[in-house]
Design a protein around this motif. Structure first.
Motif, mmCIF file in Angstrom:
data_model
loop_
_atom_site.group_PDB
_atom_site.id
_atom_site.type_symbol
_atom_site.label_atom_id
_atom_site.label_comp_id
_atom_site.label_asym_id
_atom_site.label_seq_id
_atom_site.Cartn_x
_atom_site.Cartn_y
_atom_site.Cartn_z
ATOM 1 N N TYR A 35 5.492 30.898 12.354
ATOM 2 C CA TYR A 35 4.701 32.208 12.595
ATOM 3 C C TYR A 35 6.315 32.778 12.160
ATOM 4 O O TYR A 35 6.019 34.047 12.635
ATOM 5 C CB TYR A 35 5.053 31.716 14.528
ATOM 6 C CG TYR A 35 4.448 33.905 14.944
ATOM 7 C CD1 TYR A 35 3.783 34.395 14.616
ATOM 8 C CD2 TYR A 35 5.637 33.725 16.367
ATOM 9 C CE1 TYR A 35 3.579 35.420 15.625
ATOM 10 C CE2 TYR A 35 5.859 35.145 16.551
ATOM 11 C CZ TYR A 35 4.925 36.055 16.194
ATOM 12 O OH TYR A 35 3.815 37.353 16.545
ATOM 13 N N THR A 36 7.003 32.624 12.436
ATOM 14 C CA THR A 36 8.650 33.009 12.136
ATOM 15 C C THR A 36 8.621 33.685 10.320
ATOM 16 O O THR A 36 8.631 34.596 10.409
ATOM 17 C CB THR A 36 9.841 32.645 11.867
ATOM 18 O OG1 THR A 36 9.964 32.356 13.425
ATOM 19 C CG2 THR A 36 11.412 33.492 12.322
ATOM 20 N N GLU A 37 7.497 32.588 10.238
ATOM 21 C CA GLU A 37 8.092 32.977 8.396
ATOM 22 C C GLU A 37 6.907 34.846 8.154
ATOM 23 O O GLU A 37 7.049 35.278 7.172
ATOM 24 C CB GLU A 37 7.264 32.403 7.785
ATOM 25 C CG GLU A 37 6.577 32.521 6.294
ATOM 26 C CD GLU A 37 6.582 31.375 5.630
ATOM 27 O OE1 GLU A 37 6.422 31.062 4.059
ATOM 28 O OE2 GLU A 37 5.061 30.923 6.418
ATOM 29 N N ALA A 38 5.625 34.495 9.324
ATOM 30 C CA ALA A 38 4.776 35.722 9.060
ATOM 31 C C ALA A 38 5.355 36.622 9.342
ATOM 32 O O ALA A 38 5.110 37.910 8.777
ATOM 33 C CB ALA A 38 3.355 35.195 9.578
ATOM 34 N N LEU A 39 6.199 36.841 10.769
ATOM 35 C CA LEU A 39 6.815 38.182 10.888
ATOM 36 C C LEU A 39 7.352 38.040 10.039
ATOM 37 O O LEU A 39 7.933 39.811 9.899
ATOM 38 C CB LEU A 39 7.093 37.837 12.356
ATOM 39 C CG LEU A 39 6.875 37.618 13.191
ATOM 40 C CD1 LEU A 39 7.796 36.933 14.246
ATOM 41 C CD2 LEU A 39 5.987 38.978 14.372
ATOM 42 N N CYS A 88 -0.324 22.511 19.534
ATOM 43 C CA CYS A 88 0.502 23.272 19.575
ATOM 44 C C CYS A 88 -0.332 24.937 19.409
ATOM 45 O O CYS A 88 -1.464 24.959 18.525
ATOM 46 C CB CYS A 88 1.338 23.689 17.462
ATOM 47 S SG CYS A 88 2.138 25.587 17.229
ATOM 48 N N VAL A 89 0.597 25.863 20.116
ATOM 49 C CA VAL A 89 -0.426 27.881 20.519
ATOM 50 C C VAL A 89 -0.654 28.092 19.078
ATOM 51 O O VAL A 89 -1.563 28.686 18.964
ATOM 52 C CB VAL A 89 -0.151 28.475 21.441
ATOM 53 C CG1 VAL A 89 0.028 27.371 22.835
ATOM 54 C CG2 VAL A 89 1.903 28.325 20.933
ATOM 55 N N PHE A 90 0.424 27.513 18.260
ATOM 56 C CA PHE A 90 -0.591 28.342 17.018
ATOM 57 C C PHE A 90 -0.889 28.124 16.255
ATOM 58 O O PHE A 90 -1.939 28.396 15.192
ATOM 59 C CB PHE A 90 1.465 28.461 16.009
ATOM 60 C CG PHE A 90 1.549 29.453 15.316
ATOM 61 C CD1 PHE A 90 0.581 30.745 15.270
ATOM 62 C CD2 PHE A 90 1.575 29.501 13.695
ATOM 63 C CE1 PHE A 90 1.513 31.602 14.041
ATOM 64 C CE2 PHE A 90 2.097 29.386 12.867
ATOM 65 C CZ PHE A 90 1.181 31.538 12.517
#
Length: 341
Positions: free
Chosen positions: A259-263, A295-297
């Motif tokens: 998710y951090t990578e996508a942000l 995992c919620v992601f």
């Protein structure tokens, strides 16, 4: 988590659930898990950026820390000026009142957070009156001093808020926050309602005040480029959970969570010649009232494995000082700033 004397605030397993009531008798049929097991720490004189999409629980986390909401569960350990540690989540509102001199908040909207019937003098001076700090001429001198500190003319203290621009109103709110000489400030998206040029002024002002006054800040924002500009460390939230935390350069250069990578891929580079490998996440953000299992992601993650669907990952220190909640964090090689194609 950290336990040394440099840590001014430590949050452990913080949960903030809001009941969903339906029917004629308003029975509770479920809960919105706005904050679900969040843990992090802030060192003294540090800025920790808390970033994530709208609705991920960032603002609720800040409000729960300050006891504007009563936390559902968890611990919020604060180290006072005298060195004593107190669990804010467990004390009464009466016991909380003296701590409000040390713990302050900057609100997101400079238009709705200031009383339009008050003059600037009344707005900035109100906390001083409530806590019985100073009155009369001494208070007026203190207000003038605060206005100068945030770049406002003290002659304007007799004016009303409608006579100021958005950036000036946010400076008034900042002066009010500083009036009681706090140690820890929670800045709830303090520049999101401002124009870009004014954003830079307010951000630079916050950094100057942090250096001059020795402030500690939890800086809440949804814009990663803004958080990058001011933060020593960054914590990333997704659907009520903390998914990654590390020093700013480390997190942006070598992210461990998809998710951090996508942000990061969504942040425009300063160099226009750099071509971005933009990551488009599939699907929608899940509801915090009914988060997915495991995992919620995982419903949006291109690296998801079978274990991600059934087992919830815990926030763990993968590298020294670098925390992530991902089953594959130690194996993935994710794209950070400076690595775009």
């Amino acid at each position: 988590m950290e336990t040394d004397q440099s840590v001014i605030l430590e949050v452990r397993g913080l949960r903030q659930y809001f009941p969903i009531r339906q029917g004629f008798f308003r029975r509770t049929t479920g809960h919105i898990k706005a904050v679900d097991g969040v843990s992090f720490f802030i060192r003294e004189n540090e800025i920790l950026g808390l970033v994530g999409e709208s609705g991920c629980g960032k603002t609720t986390t800040g409000r729960a820390i300050l006891r504007l909401y009563d936390p559902t569960a968890g611990e919020v350990w604060y180290r006072k000026r005298d060195g004593e540690r107190v669990d804010i989540a467990r004390i009464s509102q009466q016991e909380m009142k003296p701590l409000r001199r040390e713990l302050r908040m900057i609100f997101q909207d400079p238009y709705s957070s200031l009383n339009p019937r008050f003059t600037v003098k009344d707005i900035i001076g109100e906390p001083l009156v409530i806590h019985g700090v100073i009155r009369g001429r001494e208070m007026e001198d203190r207000i003038a001093e605060l206005m100068l500190a945030v770049g406002l003319d003290p002659d304007y203290m007799v004016r009303y808020t409608h006579e100021f621009s958005g950036g000036q109103r946010q400076r008034i709110g900042l002066a009010r926050t500083l009036s009681l000489s706090p140690r820890l400030i929670i800045a709830d998206e303090p520049v999101s309602a401002l124009d870009v040029s004014i954003q830079a002024q307010v951000l630079n002002l916050l950094q100057e005040l942090r250096m001059d006054l020795g402030l500690t800040l939890l800086f809440v924002a949804h814009d990663l480029s803004v958080v990058e500009h001011v933060s020593d460390r960054i914590a990333v939230m997704y659907v009520g959970k903390l998914v990654e935390m590390a020093e700013t350069e480390v997190l942006l250069g070598q992210p461990l969570h998809p998710y951090t990578e996508a942000l990061i891929s969504a942040v425009p580079p300063a160099d226009p010649d750099i071509r971005l490998d933009r990551i488009i996440l599939a699907g929608d953000v899940p509801s915090s009232a009914n988060p997915p299992p495991g995992c919620v992601f995982h419903p949006r993650c291109r690296y998801a494995r079978d274990v991600c669907l059934v087992e919830e990952p815990q926030l763990a220190e993968i590298r020294p000082g670098h925390y992530a909640s991902c089953h594959c964090a130690a194996e993935l090689s994710l794209q950070g700033i400076g690595e775009q194609a």
